[in-house]
Design an enzyme around this catalytic site. Structure first.
Site, PDB file in Angstrom:
ATOM      1  N   HIS A 299      46.155  33.991  42.561  1.00 43.61           N
ATOM      2  CA  HIS A 299      47.343  33.210  42.905  1.00 43.61           C
ATOM      3  C   HIS A 299      48.077  33.792  44.112  1.00 43.61           C
ATOM      4  O   HIS A 299      48.724  33.056  44.856  1.00 43.61           O
ATOM      5  CB  HIS A 299      48.291  33.151  41.713  1.00 43.61           C
ATOM      6  CG  HIS A 299      47.809  32.270  40.613  1.00 43.61           C
ATOM      7  ND1 HIS A 299      48.469  32.145  39.407  1.00 43.61           N
ATOM      8  CD2 HIS A 299      46.722  31.468  40.525  1.00 43.61           C
ATOM      9  CE1 HIS A 299      47.812  31.300  38.629  1.00 43.61           C
ATOM     10  NE2 HIS A 299      46.743  30.884  39.282  1.00 43.61           N
ATOM     11  N   HIS A 546      37.778  31.995  35.192  1.00 41.75           N
ATOM     12  CA  HIS A 546      37.950  30.912  34.213  1.00 41.75           C
ATOM     13  C   HIS A 546      36.954  31.050  33.070  1.00 41.75           C
ATOM     14  O   HIS A 546      37.177  30.509  31.987  1.00 41.75           O
ATOM     15  CB  HIS A 546      37.788  29.563  34.910  1.00 41.75           C
ATOM     16  CG  HIS A 546      38.830  29.316  35.950  1.00 41.75           C
ATOM     17  ND1 HIS A 546      38.650  28.459  37.015  1.00 41.75           N
ATOM     18  CD2 HIS A 546      40.073  29.841  36.107  1.00 41.75           C
ATOM     19  CE1 HIS A 546      39.739  28.457  37.771  1.00 41.75           C
ATOM     20  NE2 HIS A 546      40.609  29.279  37.236  1.00 41.75           N
TER      21      HIS A 546
END
Length: 789
Positions: A299, A546
């Site tokens: 991020h 993920h």
């Protein structure tokens, strides 16, 4: 004596170079092609003995760092890297895509003044038509996403309020349209486009010039500009992602990748449903803190900016809740919705056939040149804690408080991130909390909010200590010096603790990523290296994370030693209010240290593939489908192309995969050449000492080396490079810092009193048992070294 000297002379001058080189410069091989449409079986060097010394002053590098070696007619003999047991290639073209022959015999510019004039005219005309069509679409209510839909929560996590992005995005479109016009007029070729050899054509839009101060600032800029004074936009916010390999756009400029036979690729949802299954395979060594820190890095460095409509509204490509596609005349040009089969195991019960998906805004080249589409990064490309501090002066001002500290919400004596007015959190009743951060991700999942919390506290802890040590400093100096120290702590944790576990020690050595005893080696900084993130890193390799997310977060009970509660992942997405419970932060930090993360494999929890951002709905988004479609949006080439790039043989038959994977792969893909990079990367066995396979590991290693070599403000660079270099004694203190020390210094201390020395390994592993936070096994930084003399 004379004969002895003569023999030595002959040996040194004639024989020794032959023994060292062991390369036949005439033995030029033909490598693979960038285009997956060609029937190639990969880059096959003749099995000659690898070079010990590269000919013609070539440089021996890992294969991923020399993309030209897979071009036709390239000459890049294999060579021995300094690391024992690994082979690289002799590179003569740097990180450029073109082979030597293509650079040497490059055709003269074929674009005429009339071509350029026409391209500019057509580009502006097309742009006005597209904008006019978008304005008309606003008349239809179905074009804007309903705020209760899962897609709206996704929009909140990727949106930007920075108006500069919209201006630059429009410029990116103008220049793309000009490239398309020149291509249609055959004024530029496909090769010129793919190799970035179109700089002789001026685009109709030029980004504003970036002024850099002289002398250079002691501090890295807020938006990443002027890191490199010769190339001030490299690594800056709102610039494009770079490429390891040229993109595979089906039209050469922006249309999404097609299959090897020219038909559309299988639906991203079909690939996800059949290949990315729900399952649990726990890591034997790594914990959920490793997973969460990986998301924290992602991020900070990558944030694709999505197209919006009107005054920043979220665009819908589907009607209803996804029951059908909007008619094509109502679809925005950025729509690339994902098809769900009517018999889909999950979405079929809700009669969903349309999963919303928006393409990423484009960034114009800093030199105004036209070319293929490059997607815009809404964050700085550097690991610089921009998601803590913000990417603009306005955002930093909003987050700062008097005294050089960061603004916080005082929750009965506990510092939490400041509350936000944005309506992105699901709970809005009295006592519910929704927190502000430097980006749009801070509330996405509560374990991420915890990391934002402890790094906010770390800033304030260091800032207050510096204020006491240096009473003559103003609050601006305190703030910027603290930010400089935190960025160094953070980079050290990445390179010293996180990366070795991610890619293994062998690749750390091969790519020279280990921290140095004091300053980095002379020559580690290279002003010709662009540190910007690659599309392959952002859409595939760094999304390994993920796969390692567990379906639940276990909150331990300090009194019983058992589990206090188990929280499913969807329950804590955009629902961070549990942080207001007095013991929760300590308990969650403890849980992250002991709970295993999942292994990297083609298994992703249903919390991400069915219920992502579901809110009050019985269904959510499918993150695996989004990942696959995002790779296609960016024009990322097929998995096999990156195997060739790193020196592995490509798969030519599905039967080469393990039987279970082979059957499922062949049920969705026409050819192994069609497999998406993210999917193929998850299928690989992990490298020695790492958690990802060789393809992802090479892409990750390449990216973090680009950052180290191309970031002038990298924490280890000395004063001959870094305008804000630390003194040797200060740098020695920074290199004591570990993630466990950050946790210990910023916990609440209500239930957390001990911490495993290695924060990313499970706390119940032999040798990593928790020790008191005061233990010398978790060393502390002596901030007195930062007292100004």
């Amino acid at each position: 004596m004379f004969k002895l000297v003569l023999r030595l002379f002959v040996y040194v001058v004639v024989v020794l170079p032959v023994l060292q080189v062991n390369c036949k410069t005439a033995d030029k091989n033909v490598g693979g092609h960038y285009t997956s449409k060609d029937k190639v079986t990969g880059h096959a060097h003749k099995k000659e003995r690898p070079c010990d010394i590269c000919p013609r002053q070539g440089k021996c590098v890992p294969k991923v760092q020399c993309p030209a070696h897979v071009r036709p007619h390239s000459y890049n003999p294999e060579c021995h890297l300094e690391t024992v047991g690994l082979l690289g290639v002799c590179c003569f073209t740097g990180s450029g895509h073109a082979a030597e022959s293509e650079l040497k015999f490059r055709a003269a510019a074929s674009v005429t003044a009339d071509d350029v004039k026409s391209a500019h005219h057509q580009s502006r005309q097309k742009f006005e038509q597209w904008m006019s069509r978008a304005d008309k679409l606003l008349q239809h209510k179905d074009v804007v996403i309903n705020e209760t839909a899962p897609s709206f929560a996704h929009h909140l996590s990727v949106m930007t309020l920075d108006k500069r992005a919209d201006t630059l995005g429009r410029g990116g479109l103008l220049n793309l349209f000009a490239a398309q016009e020149l291509k249609s007029r055959q004024a530029i070729s496909d090769d010129q486009l793919s190799l970035g050899l179109t700089e002789h054509t001026d685009g109709p839009f030029c980004p504003p010039p970036i002024p850099c101060s002289t002398p250079a600032s002691r501090y890295r800029s807020i938006g990443g500009e002027c890191n490199n004074p010769v190339h001030p936009s490299w690594g800056a916010i709102h610039t494009g992602y770079e490429r390891l390999l040229p993109p595979d756009y089906s039209d050469g400029t922006w249309a999404m990748r097609a299959s090897t036979i020219g038909l559309p690729l299988p639906s991203a949802r079909t690939v996800s449903e059949r290949l990315i299954l729900d399952g649990s395979h726990q890591s034997p060594t790594l914990n959920l803190m490793f997973m969460q820190f990986g998301q924290f890095i992602a991020h900070d460095t990558t944030a694709g900016v999505m197209f919006t409509i009107g005054n920043g509204s979220a665009i819908s490509c589907c009607s209803g809740d996804g029951q059908a596609f909007l008619p094509i005349e109502l679809q925005h040009w950025a729509c690339a919705p994902i098809t769900a089969d009517p018999n889909d195991d999950f979405y079929g019960q809700f009669h969903h056939q349309c999963l919303n998906f928006l393409r990423t805004q484009l960034a114009p080249a800093s030199d105004c040149s036209v070319g293929y589409a490059k997607q815009m990064n809404g964050a700085t490309h550097f690991p610089d804690l921009s998601h803590l501090y913000g990417n603009s002066e306005e955002k930093v001002s909003q987050l700062r408080a008097p005294g050089g500290v960061l603004n916080t919400f005082n929750d009965f004596g506990r510092e939490l991130p400041p509350l936000t007015d944005r309506k992105e959190c699901l709970a809005s009743k009295d006592g519910a909390a929704c927190f502000e951060s430097g980006d749009s991700h801070g509330n996405q999942i509560i374990s991420l909010t915890v990391l934002h919390t402890i790094w906010t506290r770390e800033h304030n802890r260091v800032a207050r200590a510096l204020a006491r040590l240096n009473p003559g400093w103003g609050e601006d100096t305190i703030f910027m010096e603290t930010r400089r120290i935190l960025q160094a702590e953070y980079q050290h944790i990445i390179y010293n603790e996180f990366l070795p576990l991610l890619i293994g020690r062998k690749l750390i050595q091969a790519f020279n990523l280990s921290p140095s005893p004091v300053y980095s080696q002379l020559g580690s900084y290279d002003p010709n290296v662009n540190p910007s993130l690659t599309a392959e890193f952002a859409t595939a390799a760094m999304r390994f994370g993920h796969s390692v997310v567990d379906s639940n977060i276990e909150i331990p009970d300090a009194k019983t030693g058992g589990v206090y509660e188990t929280i499913s992942i969807p329950e804590v997405m955009f629902q961070p209010s549990r942080l207001r419970l007095k013991q929760f932060l300590d308990r969650l930090l403890t849980g992250l240290a002991y709970q295993s993360m999942q292994t990297v494999d083609p298994f992703v929890t249903e919390g991400l593939t069915r219920y992502l951002f579901h809110g009050g709905n019985p269904f959510g988004l499918d993150l695996a489908s989004i990942n696959i479609q995002r790779g296609r949006d960016y024009g990322v080439r097929s998995y096999n192309e990156y195997r060739r790039l790193i020196g592995l043989e490509p798969y030519v038959d599905f039967k080469q995969f393990p039987p279970s994977a082979a059957q499922r792969l062949s049920s969705v893909y026409t050819s192994p050449e069609d497999i998406d990079l993210w999917v193929g990367g998850l299928l690989e066995e992990e490298v020695e000492g790492g958690v990802v396979g060789p393809t992802f590991a090479s892409i990750l290693a390449d990216q973090f080396l680009r950052i180290k070599r191309g970031d002038r403000y990298f924490y280890e660079h000395g004063p001959e490079v870094n305008p804000g270099a630390f003194t040797p004694s200060q740098l020695a203190e920074i290199k004591k810092v570990t993630m466990s020390r950050i946790i210990c210094d910023n916990r609440d201390g209500i239930e957390l009193f001990a911490q495993p020395p290695n924060a990313f390994l499970r706390g119940n592993l032999p040798g990593n048992e928790a020790v008191p936070c005061e233990s010398l096994l978790i060393p502390s930084m002596d901030l007195s070294r930062f007292k100004e003399i």
